[in-house]
Motif scaffolding. Structure first.
Motif, short mmCIF file in Angstrom:
data_model
loop_
_atom_site.label_atom_id
_atom_site.label_comp_id
_atom_site.label_asym_id
_atom_site.label_seq_id
_atom_site.Cartn_x
_atom_site.Cartn_y
_atom_site.Cartn_z
N ALA A 158 -5.30 7.65 4.47
CA ALA A 158 -3.94 7.61 3.92
C ALA A 158 -3.83 8.47 2.66
O ALA A 158 -2.86 9.21 2.49
CB ALA A 158 -3.54 6.17 3.62
N LEU A 159 -4.83 8.39 1.79
CA LEU A 159 -4.78 9.18 0.56
C LEU A 159 -4.97 10.67 0.85
O LEU A 159 -4.38 11.51 0.18
CB LEU A 159 -5.81 8.68 -0.45
N PHE B 270 0.82 -1.21 0.00
CA PHE B 270 0.00 0.00 0.00
C PHE B 270 0.85 1.27 0.00
O PHE B 270 0.51 2.25 -0.65
CB PHE B 270 -0.96 -0.02 1.19
N ALA B 271 1.98 1.25 0.70
CA ALA B 271 2.86 2.42 0.74
C ALA B 271 3.35 2.77 -0.67
O ALA B 271 3.45 3.95 -1.02
CB ALA B 271 4.03 2.18 1.67
N ALA C 58 -2.68 13.73 -0.39
CA ALA C 58 -3.25 14.90 -1.08
C ALA C 58 -2.82 16.20 -0.41
O ALA C 58 -2.48 17.18 -1.07
CB ALA C 58 -4.77 14.79 -1.12
N ILE C 59 -2.83 16.21 0.91
CA ILE C 59 -2.42 17.41 1.65
C ILE C 59 -0.94 17.72 1.38
O ILE C 59 -0.57 18.85 1.11
CB ILE C 59 -2.68 17.24 3.15
N VAL D 224 -8.57 10.23 -5.68
CA VAL D 224 -9.83 9.67 -5.19
C VAL D 224 -9.54 8.36 -4.47
O VAL D 224 -8.84 7.51 -5.01
CB VAL D 224 -10.82 9.41 -6.34
N ALA D 225 -10.09 8.22 -3.27
CA ALA D 225 -9.96 6.97 -2.52
C ALA D 225 -11.23 6.18 -2.69
O ALA D 225 -12.33 6.69 -2.47
CB ALA D 225 -9.73 7.26 -1.04
N ALA D 226 -11.10 4.92 -3.09
CA ALA D 226 -12.25 4.01 -3.19
C ALA D 226 -11.90 2.81 -2.33
O ALA D 226 -11.12 1.95 -2.72
CB ALA D 226 -12.48 3.60 -4.64
#
Length: 84
Positions: free
Chosen positions: A74-75, A48-49, A79-80, A64-66
């Motif tokens: 985490a996403l 995932f990392a 984004a930040i 976009v996180a789905a």
């Protein structure tokens, strides 16, 4: 219609994505119907990392996180940090 590029991180084994059996093809179709282009990372076996690093490097202005809460959190951090 204005096209916007989106990068989607799909965690199909988590959260709403799992309960709704979301498939990458469905997301492409839904976004395309709205005039958007997408790239989808649905590579569940990949760490995932690494998938988050791919999202960070994406040229897409919108991430976009789905998946579930963990995917979204985490996403959001990515984004930040990246301004996406």
């Amino acid at each position: 219609m204005l096209q916007t590029s989106h990068h989607i991180v799909l965690n199909s084994s988590s959260g709403t994505a799992a309960s709704a059996s979301v498939r990458p093809e469905q997301l492409v179709e839904r976004f395309a119907a709205l005039g958007h282009t997408v790239s989808i990372d649905a590579d569940a076996p990949r760490p995932f990392a690494e998938r988050l690093q791919t999202a960070r490097a994406s040229a897409a202005p919108i991430l976009v996180a789905a998946g579930g809460d963990g995917t979204a959190t985490a996403l959001a951090e990515v984004a930040i940090q990246s301004g996406q």
